[in-house]
Design a protein around this motif. Structure first.
Motif, PDB file in Angstrom:
ATOM      1  N   LYS A   8       0.819  -1.220   0.000  1.00 48.51           N
ATOM      2  CA  LYS A   8       0.000   0.000   0.000  1.00 48.51           C
ATOM      3  C   LYS A   8       0.851   1.267   0.000  1.00 48.51           C
ATOM      4  O   LYS A   8       0.355   2.354  -0.297  1.00 48.51           O
ATOM      5  CB  LYS A   8      -0.918   0.031   1.237  1.00 48.51           C
ATOM      6  N   LEU A   9       2.114   1.145   0.410  1.00 51.25           N
ATOM      7  CA  LEU A   9       2.993   2.318   0.483  1.00 51.25           C
ATOM      8  C   LEU A   9       3.317   2.837  -0.912  1.00 51.25           C
ATOM      9  O   LEU A   9       3.381   2.067  -1.876  1.00 51.25           O
ATOM     10  CB  LEU A   9       4.288   1.974   1.228  1.00 51.25           C
ATOM     11  N   ALA A  10       3.552   4.145  -1.003  1.00 51.00           N
ATOM     12  CA  ALA A  10       3.867   4.772  -2.292  1.00 51.00           C
ATOM     13  C   ALA A  10       5.119   4.132  -2.892  1.00 51.00           C
ATOM     14  O   ALA A  10       6.026   3.725  -2.154  1.00 51.00           O
ATOM     15  CB  ALA A  10       4.093   6.269  -2.093  1.00 51.00           C
ATOM     16  N   PRO A  11       5.203   4.039  -4.235  1.00 52.59           N
ATOM     17  CA  PRO A  11       6.350   3.386  -4.888  1.00 52.59           C
ATOM     18  C   PRO A  11       7.700   3.949  -4.444  1.00 52.59           C
ATOM     19  O   PRO A  11       8.649   3.194  -4.234  1.00 52.59           O
ATOM     20  CB  PRO A  11       6.106   3.653  -6.376  1.00 52.59           C
ATOM     21  N   PHE A  12       7.801   5.276  -4.276  1.00 55.15           N
ATOM     22  CA  PHE A  12       9.097   5.852  -3.895  1.00 55.15           C
ATOM     23  C   PHE A  12       9.498   5.437  -2.483  1.00 55.15           C
ATOM     24  O   PHE A  12      10.684   5.337  -2.159  1.00 55.15           O
ATOM     25  CB  PHE A  12       9.083   7.383  -4.038  1.00 55.15           C
ATOM     26  N   ILE A  13       8.493   5.164  -1.629  1.00 52.62           N
ATOM     27  CA  ILE A  13       8.790   4.693  -0.268  1.00 52.62           C
ATOM     28  C   ILE A  13       9.257   3.240  -0.314  1.00 52.62           C
ATOM     29  O   ILE A  13      10.218   2.860   0.368  1.00 52.62           O
ATOM     30  CB  ILE A  13       7.555   4.857   0.654  1.00 52.62           C
ATOM     31  N   GLN A  14       8.590   2.438  -1.118  1.00 50.14           N
ATOM     32  CA  GLN A  14       9.016   1.036  -1.277  1.00 50.14           C
ATOM     33  C   GLN A  14      10.468   0.972  -1.754  1.00 50.14           C
ATOM     34  O   GLN A  14      11.277   0.185  -1.261  1.00 50.14           O
ATOM     35  CB  GLN A  14       8.095   0.322  -2.269  1.00 50.14           C
TER      36      GLN A  14
END
Length: 733
Positions: A8-14
């Motif tokens: 669920k986390l934003a791609p840049f956070i992943q």
């Protein structure tokens, strides 16, 4: 569930998580994500230092702002000190490099050009102190909707620092005022490593809103801790940081050599309870290092050191694989990232269990045991000293605080003031200066509906308004509207108005054009003093500009600041009595400390202190050992002063709050003292009866502008506690 949350986390956070080789999200981060993604509640994140609290708040918040960008500032982060904001700014900047979410920090050290960028294009995250937020509410009142109209989240870091203080009340007022303008209720996220009673923190966080608060209960592994307590006698002449000291003894004490050996070759933080101690200990360590041909790795960090030198200390502490030793006050107690710390040294006792935990939490990261050493020093005991002066109060307090945590995991509950009148003045004047000419009814509604002032009645507010009219802080127009008066304009026109805490105007200390820090009062030309852990000689004093010019001085000097005071809880004093009267020998006590405790216990038995809380010292003089906290002690003092001065023929009272109270009275009256106190406690005397009509205690910054009857009411309710006093004496019975 972990994979579901991660996805669920934003791609840049992943990507950020992958790049840093995190193997998994921590439990507190998973629970925080669930609360933010799946509910509309406020969130309270309580976990130890270095447990990932900051990420627990920001990972889901940034995801929400990335997927559904706000049209104005989307998240407001409020921090207690500039250094913590700067630290979080660096961490966020790193995380947000890939995302188009700007982050701006805003406080006194940030350039106007940087602030102007945000004002021109309000987006992303704003990190700010309560004082700078007050400035925005006043000076940008007409632009608040443009700046914050789509605000989604408010993150309050280290909320235990704010709760129960006027500064915390100020934040709650600011949020309520902001919510009125934007006509919405942003979700609040509170962060803290040291909270005892979660329900009190939840109540504070949701204050004035309709949302519930979710506090994830996360199981944490048992933490390994290494503790040691040592004690030293020092000569009176060798006492560091004594008031008025300008020159000091060159001889290094055994205590300072012990601190040197504890910190040698290590990454180490030394916590002191006042600025003077930080200066003296670093001066001594630097001198020892010089004598032994060791590298100078010593720094000082407190509020009177220039920002440049504070940052130098922080950088040295962060630098990996290099020893560095910094002595600090509570400026480094909070969650600033200073890398891996091998050890924390505490000079004397901290004031609270919460402070002990916060300081302990600075060490033991990377899965290693937390390592904290306490060093208690007291002046050598002579036969002339009275009984209370022969008790090692700091040593007892250290042990009590450690035991309360180890045995009970107890942390002080936080009490919110009922009558924050200084804050009432500041917020009322702030609303008036930001909104301009307004009717008395509208002003009363705007102020009294703020959650912080729930206990202030309309009658009290009317008394307050009339007084401000009398002293020309406000005035009435011909149309019956309220505007600022001439005296009021002088107060609100200064930038210091934005803060609810009083700041002593210090003298700036400079070597050429380089700022070293500041001192309370200048010394004569030619005299030396200590600052930033070094000795300086005064070359010139500019009284008009409040600047002291210096050059490097020789030898060692000391400096004095007031400080180190605060409320100590009754439970700590009661535990101190138990420590003094029981036989337990604690495993963390080192040789000198154990010996000192044994001698104190022997003295307590011999003097009857183990069985009675009132001990006769000499004819007509006795000492009360009340074993109660600061507030109850203050109440006892006033009770005796108000009701017993004549009946017991009390000639004088003096002591050390909250440890002991020495009373000089008629010799034949000593035997009645105990029964007199018990009798008064049973009479249900109200707090108000302990405040005379001839006094008006000024305790806070703007109390000088508060009418006397209201000051008496506030003092009686917020600084005295007959119920607690009664409970303490009943437990003695």
């Amino acid at each position: 569930m972990r994979e579901a949350i991660f996805s669920k986390l934003a791609p840049f956070i992943q990507e950020y998580i992958y790049d840093r080789n995190w193997t998994e999200l921590r439990p507190v981060q998973i629970e925080a994500c669930k609360a933010i993604f799946n509910t509309d509640a406020h969130l309270l994140v309580t976990a130890g230092t270095a447990s990932g609290k900051t990420e627990a708040a920001f990972l889901p918040v940034l995801t929400e702002l990335y997927e559904n960008p706000a049209t104005t500032i989307g998240a407001l982060y409020i921090g207690p000190i500039k250094a913590l904001i700067n630290d979080q700014f660096e961490r966020l900047n790193d995380l947000l490099k890939e995302a188009e979410i700007p982050v701006c920090c805003w406080h006194g050290d940030v350039s106007q050009s940087h602030k102007n960028k945000l004002l021109k294009n309000p987006r992303g995250i704003l990190q700010i102190t309560p004082e700078s937020l007050e400035s925005l509410l006043i000076n940008k009142h007409n632009e608040l909707f443009r700046l914050f109209g789509d605000l989604r989240f408010v993150i309050i870091d280290e909320i235990h620092v704010f709760m129960g203080s006027e500064r915390g009340g100020q934040i709650l007022c600011q949020l309520a005022r902001l919510e009125r303008v934007i006509k919405k209720e942003p979700r609040r996220i509170g962060l803290s490593a040291t909270l005892g009673d979660y329900s009190m923190a939840e109540e504070w966080l949701r204050s004035g809103t309709k949302r519930a608060v979710i506090t994830p209960r996360v199981e944490v592994g048992k933490r390994q801790i290494k503790l040691a307590v040592e004690h030293f006698y020092i000569s009176g002449m060798n006492r560091r940081g004594a008031e008025g000291a300008e020159e000091r003894e060159e001889e290094i004490s055994e205590c300072e050599r012990y601190i040197f050996s504890l910190s040698k070759g290590r990454k180490c933080l030394i916590f002191a309870n006042n600025k003077s101690q930080t200066e003296s200990v670093i001066g001594a360590l630097r001198k020892i290092a010089g004598e032994e041909g060791e590298e100078d790795i010593y720094y000082v960090h407190h509020g009177s050191i220039s920002a440049r030198l504070r940052q130098a200390a922080e950088s040295a502490m962060r630098e990996p694989n290099r020893p560095a030793v910094t002595a600090a006050t509570l400026t480094l107690e909070l969650g600033i990232d200073i890398g891996y710390l091998e050890r924390v040294i505490q000079l004397e006792s901290p004031l609270s269990v919460a402070s002990f935990l916060q300081r302990l939490g600075r060490t033991g990261r990377r899965g290693e045991a937390a390592d904290m050493r306490f060093v208690c020093a007291e002046e050598e005991i002579s036969s002339e000293k009275s009984l209370p002066e022969q008790i090692p109060w700091q040593l007892l307090q250290c042990i009590a605080i450690i035991q309360l945590y180890l045995e009970e995991r107890w942390i002080e509950p936080i009490k919110t003031p009922k009558y924050p009148l200084s804050l009432l003045y500041q917020q009322m004047m702030s609303i008036l200066v930001s909104e301009g000419e307004i009717s008395p009814a509208y002003l009363a509604k705007q102020v009294l509906s703020l959650p912080t002032f729930a206990d202030i009645s309309r009658d009290d507010f009317k008394i307050f308004i009339n007084y401000l009219l009398d002293i020309n802080h406000i005035q009435l127009t011909e149309q019956g509207k309220i505007i600022l008066g001439l005296a009021g304009e002088k107060v609100v026109g200064k930038f210091q108005f934005y803060a609810v805490f009083a700041e002593e105007r210090e003298y700036s200390v400079k070597q050429g054009n380089t700022e070293i820090g500041s001192i309370v009062k200048p010394l004569p030309v030619g005299n030396t003093f200590a600052l930033a852990g070094r000795t300086w000689e005064v070359t010139e004093v500019d009284f008009k500009k409040r600047i002291v010019l210096v050059k490097p001085g020789e030898g060692q000097s000391s400096i004095y600041w007031r400080g180190g005071s605060g409320n100590i809880h009754t439970k700590i004093l009661q535990k101190m009595r138990q420590v003094l009267c029981e036989e337990t020998e604690y495993s963390y006590l080192q040789k000198n400390a154990l010996q000192r405790l044994r001698s104190a216990r022997k003295l307590a038995k011999a003097s009857g202190l183990d069985t009675s809380y009132i001990v006769q010292l000499e004819k007509g003089k006795c000492c009360i050992f009340p074993w109660m906290g600061t507030v109850a002690y203050r109440t006892l003092e006033r009770l005796l002063n108000s009701f017993c001065r004549e009946s017991l023929e009390i000639k004088s009272m003096n002591g050390s709050n909250p440890y002991f109270l020495v009373i000089k009275l008629a010799p034949e009256k000593v035997k009645y003292l105990q029964s007199e106190i018990m009798s008064l406690c049973e009479q249900r005397i109200p707090n108000e009866a302990l405040v005379s009509t001839s006094e008006a205690p000024q305790m806070q910054k703007y109390d000088e502008f508060i009418p006397d009857p209201l000051l008496r009411k506030a003092f009686a309710n917020d600084y005295l506690d007959m119920i607690e006093l009664r409970g303490c004496f009943q437990s003695h019975d």
